[in-house]
Design an enzyme around this catalytic site. Structure first.
Site, PDB file in Angstrom:
ATOM      1  CG  HIS A 166      33.336  37.831  34.044  1.00 46.50           C
ATOM      2  ND1 HIS A 166      33.542  38.293  32.764  1.00 46.50           N
ATOM      3  CD2 HIS A 166      34.412  38.242  34.767  1.00 46.50           C
ATOM      4  CE1 HIS A 166      34.690  38.958  32.711  1.00 46.50           C
ATOM      5  NE2 HIS A 166      35.238  38.938  33.912  1.00 46.50           N
ATOM      6  CB  CYS A 253      30.897  42.208  28.272  1.00 42.99           C
ATOM      7  SG  CYS A 253      30.723  40.550  28.929  1.00 42.99           S
TER       8      CYS A 253
END
Length: 258
Positions: A166, A253
Site C-alpha cells: 500500500h 493498518c
C-alpha cells in the site's frame, strides 16, 4: 485529532493471510499481546475504542483500515466502504459495515469494477492522497474522489509501481505538515508542499507511523529511524509490531480512526 477508533482482535488464522514479507508465521500469543498494547495505547491517548471480535474465516481481518475510509465533514463523518483489490479479503467489508455505519452519518459503498484498500489512502488536512497500484485501481480512486468532493475534500491520485502492499507502507504523517517516507516518494510532485523525512536504508518498515495529534506512535526496533526522528524534533512512543510485520501490516493498518 481523533476521538474514536475501531479495532478487531486478531484471528488465530492470521498466519494464513496475505503476505510477501518472507519473515515466517506469526506467533499468535505475541500477536495478541502486541495488539492489546496497541489498543491500550489508543485508549490512553483519550480515544474511544470499539473492539470487534475476531473473524476466523478472514485471516487478514485484523487490518481493519483496508475495509473503509472515514470522510470528516462539518456535520460529522461519512464512511466509504471499500472493495479490496485482494479478492480473498472482500468479505471483510461486510463483516465490519454495521459496526462502522453505526458511528457515522452516511455510508457510501464502492460499486462496479472499483477496487480500493484503505492502506492506500492518506489524509493530510483536507486532501486525500490515494495510491493507485495492485490493490486500488483508477475506478476505485475516481469513485472515492467523487464521494470526498461531496463533503468538501479533495483527492489526489498517487500511482506507483508494485513493490509494496500500500501507499502507507512507505509513507505516513508525522504531524500536520511532515511526511516520513521511503526514497521512492521523495521527489514526487504530489508531496512537494510537505516537509519530508526520508527513512534510512534498510528500515523501510518504519515509514508507517501513526500520528494521533498530541501523540506519535512508531514501530520499535529501527534505531537509525529513531535517531533521525529525534534529530528532527520528534519524540514518538515506540511499540513492538514484529508479528504484524510478518503479515505486511503496520501501525495504521490496525485501526479505523476518526
Amino acid at each position: 485529532m481523533f476521538s474514536k477508533a475501531i479495532v478487531r482482535t486478531p484471528s488465530r488464522s492470521m498466519g494464513r493471510g496475505i503476505t510477501e514479507a518472507g519473515l515466517g508465521c506469526p506467533n499468535m500469543d505475541m500477536a495478541l499481546a502486541q495488539h492489546k498494547n496497541y489498543t491500550n495505547y489508543l485508549k490512553n491517548a483519550g480515544i474511544h475504542v470499539t473492539e470487534l471480535a475476531p473473524v476466523e474465516e478472514y485471516p487478514d481481518s485484523v487490518f481493519v483500515e483496508d475495509t473503509a475510509v472515514m470522510i470528516p465533514f462539518s456535520g460529522g463523518t461519512a464512511v466509504f466502504l471499500t472493495c479490496p483489490g485482494a479478492a480473498p479479503r472482500r468479505g471483510e467489508v461486510e463483516a465490519i459495515s454495521a459496526a462502522v455505519s453505526a458511528y457515522t452519518e452516511e455510508t457510501i459503498r464502492m460499486e462496479g469494477d472499483g477496487l480500493m484498500e484503505g492502506g492506500d489512502v492518506l489524509l493530510m488536512g483536507r486532501t486525500f492522497y490515494v495510491g493507485i497500484d495492485t490493490r486500488t485501481n483508477r475506478s476505485g480512486y475516481e469513485q472515492f474522489a467523487s464521494a470526498a468532493k461531496r463533503f468538501g475534500l479533495t483527492a489526489v491520485p498517487v500511482p506507483f509501481d508494485r513493490g509494496m502492499p500500500h501507499l502507507k507502507t512507505e509513507l505516513s504523517a508525522l504531524d500536520a505538515e511532515t511526511l516520513i517516507m521511503s526514497r521512492r516518494f521523495a521527489e514526487r510532485e504530489e508531496f512537494a508542499g510537505f516537509r519530508k523525512i526520508i527513512i534510512p536504508e534498510g528500515e523501510s518498515y518504519s515509514a508507517n507511523c501513526l500520528y494521533l495529534g498530541e501523540k506519535l506512535l512508531a514501530p520499535a526496533g529501527f534505531p537509525a529511524t529513531a535517531e533521525m526522528l529525534d534529530k528532527n524534533g520528534f519524540t514518538p512512543d515506540f511499540i513492538e509490531m514484529s508479528e504484524f510485520r510478518k503479515m505486511d501490516g503496520g501501525l495504521t493498518c490496525l485501526s479505523l480512526r476518526w
